[in-house]
Motif scaffolding. Structure first.
Motif, PDB file in Angstrom:
ATOM      1  N   SER A   1       0.822  -1.207   0.000  1.00 33.81           N
ATOM      2  CA  SER A   1       0.000   0.000   0.000  1.00 33.81           C
ATOM      3  C   SER A   1       0.858   1.261   0.000  1.00 33.81           C
TER       4      SER A   1
ATOM      5  N   MET B   1       2.162   2.212  -3.326  1.00 34.98           N
ATOM      6  CA  MET B   1       1.174   2.774  -4.254  1.00 34.98           C
ATOM      7  C   MET B   1       1.100   4.280  -4.068  1.00 34.98           C
ATOM      8  N   GLU B   2       0.644   4.942  -5.087  1.00 31.04           N
ATOM      9  CA  GLU B   2       0.395   6.370  -4.941  1.00 31.04           C
ATOM     10  C   GLU B   2      -0.858   6.536  -4.100  1.00 31.04           C
ATOM     11  N   SER B   3      -1.223   7.765  -3.779  1.00 31.37           N
ATOM     12  CA  SER B   3      -2.343   8.012  -2.874  1.00 31.37           C
ATOM     13  C   SER B   3      -3.693   7.965  -3.584  1.00 31.37           C
ATOM     14  N   GLU B   4      -3.782   7.209  -4.651  1.00 29.19           N
ATOM     15  CA  GLU B   4      -5.061   7.093  -5.341  1.00 29.19           C
ATOM     16  C   GLU B   4      -5.939   6.066  -4.650  1.00 29.19           C
ATOM     17  N   GLU B   5      -7.229   6.177  -4.916  1.00 30.21           N
ATOM     18  CA  GLU B   5      -8.202   5.282  -4.301  1.00 30.21           C
ATOM     19  C   GLU B   5      -8.045   3.863  -4.842  1.00 30.21           C
TER      20      GLU B   5
ATOM     21  N   THR C   1      -9.187   0.166  -6.140  1.00 31.44           N
ATOM     22  CA  THR C   1     -10.305  -0.365  -6.916  1.00 31.44           C
ATOM     23  C   THR C   1     -11.074  -1.365  -6.043  1.00 31.44           C
TER      24      THR C   1
ATOM     25  N   ARG D   1      -3.403   6.220   4.945  1.00 34.10           N
ATOM     26  CA  ARG D   1      -3.422   6.095   3.488  1.00 34.10           C
ATOM     27  C   ARG D   1      -4.809   5.840   2.909  1.00 34.10           C
TER      28      ARG D   1
ATOM     29  N   SER E   1      -7.622   8.682   1.114  1.00 33.67           N
ATOM     30  CA  SER E   1      -7.746   8.574  -0.343  1.00 33.67           C
ATOM     31  C   SER E   1      -9.126   8.095  -0.780  1.00 33.67           C
TER      32      SER E   1
ATOM     33  N   SER F   1     -12.760   8.360  -1.787  1.00 39.00           N
ATOM     34  CA  SER F   1     -13.587   9.478  -2.246  1.00 39.00           C
ATOM     35  C   SER F   1     -15.043   9.082  -2.463  1.00 39.00           C
ATOM     36  N   SER F   2     -15.310   7.850  -2.857  1.00 41.11           N
ATOM     37  CA  SER F   2     -16.692   7.426  -3.083  1.00 41.11           C
ATOM     38  C   SER F   2     -17.326   6.992  -1.762  1.00 41.11           C
TER      39      SER F   2
ATOM     40  N   SER G   1     -16.269   3.458  -0.767  1.00 38.70           N
ATOM     41  CA  SER G   1     -14.914   3.378  -0.199  1.00 38.70           C
ATOM     42  C   SER G   1     -14.865   3.934   1.213  1.00 38.70           C
TER      43      SER G   1
END
Length: 164
Positions: free
Chosen positions: A5, A8-12, A14, A83, A87, A89-90, A93
Motif C-alpha cells: 500500500s 502505491m500512490e495516494s489514489e483510491e 479499486t 493512506r 484517499s 472518495s466514493s 470506499s
C-alpha cells in the motif's frame, strides 16, 4: 501488506484491490483470533482443574498471541488512517474503510482489558457511527457494504453492553 500500500500512490483502491486487502487481513487476523479463543478456553479449563504450572505456560502463550493480534490490528489501523481513509472518495470506499476500522478496533476489544478496552470500544463505536452516517446518506439500504456494516455494528453494540 503495508509495504504494498505504501508503494502505491495516494489514489483510491479499486473494488478488486479492496477485496484483496480485506481478505488478506481477514485471513491473517482470523487465524490469530481462533488461536486466542482456543488457548483462552484451555486456560479456563486448566484453571478449573487447579493446574497452576500449565496455567502459567498457557498465559504466557496467550500473551504472545495477544501481542501478535495487537500488532496486526495496529498495522491495518495505521494503514487505514494514514493512506486508505484519506484517499477514499466514493461513498462505498468511505463506508468500507470506516467499517474496516471499526472491525479491527472491535477485534482489539475482544482481548483488551480495563481502561484500554473501554478506549478501544469507544474507537470502535466512533468508526461504526461515522460509517453508518455516510452509508445512510450515500448508499442504498440494500447495498452489500451497508448491510455488512449494519450486521457488524449490531454484533458489536450487543456485545458492548459489557464494556460500557
Amino acid at each position: 501488506m503495508e509495504k504494498v500500500s505504501i508503494a502505491m500512490e495516494s489514489e483510491e483502491l479499486t473494488v478488486e484491490e479492496w477485496n484483496h486487502l480485506s481478505v488478506a487481513y481477514k485471513n491473517v487476523i482470523g487465524a490469530h483470533r481462533a488461536s486466542w479463543r482456543i488457548i483462552s478456553s484451555i486456560e479456563k479449563k486448566e484453571e478449573s482443574h487447579g493446574n497452576e504450572d500449565h496455567v502459567a505456560l498457557i498465559r504466557d502463550y496467550r500473551s504472545k498471541i495477544e501481542s501478535e493480534l495487537s500488532r496486526i490490528c495496529v498495522g491495518i489501523l495505521k494503514l487505514l488512517d494514514t493512506r486508505l481513509i484519506p484517499s477514499a472518495s466514493s461513498g462505498d470506499s468511505k463506508v468500507f474503510c470506516l467499517k474496516m476500522k471499526g472491525d479491527y478496533h472491535c477485534y482489539l476489544v475482544e482481548f483488551k482489558t480495563g481502561a484500554e478496552r473501554k478506549e478501544v470500544a469507544k474507537s470502535t463505536l466512533t468508526s461504526y457511527k461515522s460509517a453508518q452516517d455516510i452509508a445512510h446518506s450515500e448508499l442504498a439500504p440494500t447495498h452489500p457494504i451497508r448491510l455488512e456494516l449494519a450486521l457488524n455494528f449490531s454484533v458489536f453494540y450487543y456485545g458492548s453492553k459489557l464494556v460500557f
